[in-house]
Design a protein around this motif. Structure first.
Motif, PDB file in Angstrom:
ATOM      1  N   GLU A  86     106.481  60.828  17.135  1.00 39.40           N
ATOM      2  CA  GLU A  86     107.803  61.020  16.536  1.00 39.40           C
ATOM      3  C   GLU A  86     108.052  62.493  16.220  1.00 39.40           C
ATOM      4  OE1 GLU A  86     110.377  59.192  16.238  1.00 39.40           O
ATOM      5  OE2 GLU A  86     109.628  57.180  16.570  1.00 39.40           O
ATOM      6  N   GLU A  87     107.041  63.182  15.697  1.00 36.31           N
ATOM      7  CA  GLU A  87     107.183  64.611  15.405  1.00 36.31           C
ATOM      8  C   GLU A  87     107.387  65.409  16.689  1.00 36.31           C
ATOM      9  OE1 GLU A  87     103.743  65.677  13.100  1.00 36.31           O
ATOM     10  OE2 GLU A  87     104.455  64.580  11.333  1.00 36.31           O
ATOM     11  N   HIS A  88     106.673  65.019  17.736  1.00 33.75           N
ATOM     12  CA  HIS A  88     106.809  65.673  19.038  1.00 33.75           C
ATOM     13  C   HIS A  88     108.232  65.472  19.572  1.00 33.75           C
ATOM     14  CE1 HIS A  88     105.205  67.434  22.717  1.00 33.75           C
ATOM     15  NE2 HIS A  88     105.719  66.427  23.410  1.00 33.75           N
ATOM     16  N   GLY A  95     115.049  71.439  19.900  1.00 35.82           N
ATOM     17  CA  GLY A  95     115.043  72.544  20.846  1.00 35.82           C
ATOM     18  C   GLY A  95     113.830  73.438  20.730  1.00 35.82           C
ATOM     19  N   GLU A  96     112.812  72.990  20.004  1.00 39.60           N
ATOM     20  CA  GLU A  96     111.600  73.797  19.835  1.00 39.60           C
ATOM     21  C   GLU A  96     110.732  73.774  21.078  1.00 39.60           C
ATOM     22  OE1 GLU A  96     109.621  72.513  16.254  1.00 39.60           O
ATOM     23  OE2 GLU A  96     111.539  72.418  15.191  1.00 39.60           O
ATOM     24  N   ILE A  97     110.859  72.707  21.872  1.00 39.41           N
ATOM     25  CA  ILE A  97     110.112  72.598  23.121  1.00 39.41           C
ATOM     26  C   ILE A  97     111.069  72.149  24.225  1.00 39.41           C
ATOM     27  CG2 ILE A  97     107.873  72.139  22.048  1.00 39.41           C
ATOM     28  CD1 ILE A  97     108.279  69.170  22.665  1.00 39.41           C
ATOM     29  N   ALA A  98     110.728  72.470  25.447  1.00 36.60           N
ATOM     30  CA  ALA A  98     111.535  72.098  26.606  1.00 36.60           C
ATOM     31  C   ALA A  98     111.132  70.710  27.102  1.00 36.60           C
ATOM     32  CB  ALA A  98     111.349  73.129  27.717  1.00 36.60           C
ATOM     33  N   LEU A  99     111.930  70.168  28.004  1.00 35.51           N
ATOM     34  CA  LEU A  99     111.659  68.840  28.549  1.00 35.51           C
ATOM     35  C   LEU A  99     110.274  68.764  29.187  1.00 35.51           C
ATOM     36  CD1 LEU A  99     112.632  65.988  29.202  1.00 35.51           C
ATOM     37  CD2 LEU A  99     113.640  66.922  31.309  1.00 35.51           C
ATOM     38  N   ALA A 100     109.878  69.802  29.919  1.00 35.40           N
ATOM     39  CA  ALA A 100     108.568  69.786  30.586  1.00 35.40           C
ATOM     40  C   ALA A 100     107.435  69.600  29.587  1.00 35.40           C
ATOM     41  CB  ALA A 100     108.376  71.078  31.381  1.00 35.40           C
ATOM     42  N   GLU A 101     107.516  70.261  28.454  1.00 39.60           N
ATOM     43  CA  GLU A 101     106.470  70.097  27.439  1.00 39.60           C
ATOM     44  C   GLU A 101     106.578  68.750  26.747  1.00 39.60           C
ATOM     45  OE1 GLU A 101     104.594  72.275  23.504  1.00 39.60           O
ATOM     46  OE2 GLU A 101     106.116  73.317  24.659  1.00 39.60           O
ATOM     47  N   PHE A 102     107.798  68.260  26.564  1.00 39.76           N
ATOM     48  CA  PHE A 102     108.014  66.978  25.895  1.00 39.76           C
ATOM     49  C   PHE A 102     107.387  65.832  26.687  1.00 39.76           C
ATOM     50  CE2 PHE A 102     110.984  63.296  25.202  1.00 39.76           C
ATOM     51  CZ  PHE A 102     110.452  62.920  23.971  1.00 39.76           C
ATOM     52  N   VAL A 103     107.544  65.841  28.010  1.00 40.58           N
ATOM     53  CA  VAL A 103     107.055  64.725  28.830  1.00 40.58           C
ATOM     54  C   VAL A 103     105.625  64.916  29.316  1.00 40.58           C
ATOM     55  CG1 VAL A 103     109.377  64.066  29.552  1.00 40.58           C
ATOM     56  CG2 VAL A 103     108.049  65.641  30.964  1.00 40.58           C
TER      57      VAL A 103
END
Length: 107
Positions: A86-88, A95-103
């Motif tokens: 949930e924190e991630h 907007g702290e991380i991009a989609l690539a890092e999120f997935v």
């Protein structure tokens, strides 16, 4: 390193005492620790400012919708997101991380 300026600021006496005790336990000068904190903060701020431009309200809403869809999908499989997940997800929404890092697969 040439130290040419002095910075003065106010803080609670208890915080100062606790900080001094903590630095003494590590046998490190408080000023050295504060300089490290400041350098880390400056580096973090600079890297964030150069990596991500301000996010629009529409982009934030798009990200929230995507995360809510993912939550629903996971829920349909009878799984529940952990607090870390949930924190991630919130970091992605903010907007702290991009989609690539999120997935990206995390340990």
């Amino acid at each position: 390193m040439n130290k040419e300026v002095t910075m003065t600021f106010r803080l609670e006496p208890d915080l100062r005492t606790s900080f001094t005790e903590a630095t003494e336990m590590e046998h490190r000068p408080a000023a050295q620790v504060l300089r490290e904190f400041m350098r880390d903060y400056v580096e973090k701020t600079r890297s964030c400012a150069t990596v991500r431009p301000p996010m629009s309200a529409a982009e934030r809403e798009r990200r929230e919708d995507a995360v809510n869809y993912a939550r629903s999908s996971v829920g349909l499989e009878s799984f529940k997101l952990s607090r870390d997940d949930e924190e991630h997800a919130q970091r992605f929404i903010n907007g702290e991380i991009a989609l690539a890092e999120f997935v990206k697969v995390r340990q």
